[in-house]
Design an enzyme around this catalytic site. Structure first.
Site, short mmCIF file in Angstrom:
data_model
loop_
_atom_site.label_atom_id
_atom_site.label_comp_id
_atom_site.label_asym_id
_atom_site.label_seq_id
_atom_site.Cartn_x
_atom_site.Cartn_y
_atom_site.Cartn_z
N SER A 113 22.98 -11.65 -0.32
CA SER A 113 23.96 -11.24 0.67
C SER A 113 25.08 -10.32 -0.41
O SER A 113 25.07 -10.73 -1.38
CB SER A 113 24.57 -12.47 1.17
OG SER A 113 25.83 -11.85 2.00
N TYR A 157 28.19 -20.75 0.23
CA TYR A 157 27.07 -19.59 0.56
C TYR A 157 27.23 -18.54 -0.49
O TYR A 157 26.14 -18.13 -0.94
CB TYR A 157 27.75 -19.12 1.87
CG TYR A 157 26.61 -18.02 2.40
CD1 TYR A 157 25.44 -18.31 3.24
CD2 TYR A 157 27.06 -16.75 2.18
CE1 TYR A 157 24.68 -17.42 3.61
CE2 TYR A 157 26.09 -15.71 2.87
CZ TYR A 157 24.99 -16.09 3.50
OH TYR A 157 24.08 -14.92 4.11
N VAL A 204 12.48 -25.65 3.57
CA VAL A 204 12.36 -25.14 1.92
C VAL A 204 13.02 -25.77 1.02
O VAL A 204 12.59 -25.66 0.00
CB VAL A 204 12.65 -23.57 2.09
CG1 VAL A 204 11.88 -22.76 3.11
CG2 VAL A 204 14.11 -23.27 2.41
N ALA A 246 28.16 -18.72 -3.85
CA ALA A 246 27.48 -19.22 -5.13
C ALA A 246 26.00 -19.12 -4.74
O ALA A 246 25.28 -18.92 -5.83
CB ALA A 246 28.01 -20.83 -5.21
N ALA A 247 25.55 -19.78 -3.60
CA ALA A 247 24.13 -19.80 -3.54
C ALA A 247 23.56 -18.38 -3.75
O ALA A 247 22.51 -18.12 -4.13
CB ALA A 247 23.57 -20.29 -2.10
N ARG A 306 13.83 -16.30 13.93
CA ARG A 306 14.86 -15.33 14.66
C ARG A 306 15.64 -14.59 13.77
O ARG A 306 15.39 -14.56 12.36
CB ARG A 306 15.88 -16.27 15.31
CG ARG A 306 16.42 -17.25 14.11
CD ARG A 306 17.28 -18.41 15.01
NE ARG A 306 18.05 -19.35 14.07
CZ ARG A 306 19.26 -19.03 13.76
NH1 ARG A 306 19.87 -17.96 13.97
NH2 ARG A 306 19.74 -20.00 12.58
#
EC number: 1.1.1.100
Length: 246
Positions: free
Chosen positions: A141, A154, A63, A156-157, A14
């Site tokens: 991002s 989010y 994952v 930090a990732a 999606r």
């Protein structure tokens, strides 16, 4: 442009991942449509790709689980025999303020959004090194560059993905494997559509191009990075944000 190349797209059932999978297929690639939960949606993407005259399979894999990822790679090679393109797109959000964020909210996002990129990159490198060619494109991002309140996990990732992209690019360049990242801004998907209208209106004020992005704005850049046109680019992060962060 990508005739008979094999592409793996994680989180491709999606949103942005779906758009990436379809765009790569339109450019001639055969596609492995990875999903973790929605098999029906993944199969719809597979059917759309097959209707273009390309080959596609749906493969379920978490994952964040190295064993799942290895099995996905084995299945890919058993069907297509090569892995030319990896798009690390799978991601989740578990938003909260730092003082209220639960440990599992932190861990879940880091495990999928950052460890997942590491797991998939590690899993394809042996085959790509053997082929002496490959394209790895990581979806970061814009908040990984700018920061964002309420999204410490989010952010930090996604910042980690940019660092991982640079290190991977330096390690793999000698084998003709390029590694680049994209940093989308506010892209209209089913995830972002859930945001309150006042939040969306406030975001729009920060975008010089005065509109939200579409998944196709992202997938077209991914397809470029997967192509020969980007053969002299590696270790880069391209912003796709309407000018929100300059």
């Amino acid at each position: 442009m990508l005739n008979d190349k094999t592409a793996i797209v994680t989180g491709a059932s999606r949103g942005i991942g779906r758009s990436i999978a379809l765009d790569l297929a339109k450019s001639g690639a055969n596609v492995v449509v990875n999903y973790s939960g929605n098999e029906a949606k993944a199969n719809e993407v597979v059917d759309e790709i097959k209707s273009m005259g390309r080959k596609a399979i749906a493969v379920k894999a978490d994952v964040s689980n190295p064993e799942d990822v290895q099995n996905m790679i084995k299945e890919t090679l058993s069907v297509f025999s090569t892995i030319d393109i990896l798009v690390n797109n799978a991601g989740i959000t578990r938003d909260n303020l730092i003082m209220r964020m639960k440990e599992d909210e932190w861990d879940d996002v880091i495990n999928i959004n950052l460890k997942g990129v590491f797991n998939c990159t590690k899993a394809v490198t042996r085959q790509m090194m053997k082929q002496r060619s490959g394209r790895i494109i990581n979806v970061s991002s814009i908040v990984g560059v700018s920061g964002n309140p309420g999204q410490a996990n989010y952010v930090a990732a996604k910042a980690g993905v940019i660092g991982l992209t640079k290190s991977s690019a330096k390690e793999l360049a000698s084998r003709n494997i390029t590694v680049n990242a994209i940093a989308p801004g506010f892209i209209s998907t089913d995830m972002t559509d859930k945001l309150a209208k006042d939040v969306q209106d406030e975001m729009l004020k920060q975008i010089p191009l005065a509109r939200f992005g579409e998944p196709s704005d992202v997938s077209s850049v991914v397809t470029f990075l997967a192509s020969e046109g980007a053969r002299y680019m590696t270790g880069q992060t391209l912003h796709i944000d309407g000018g929100m962060v300059m």
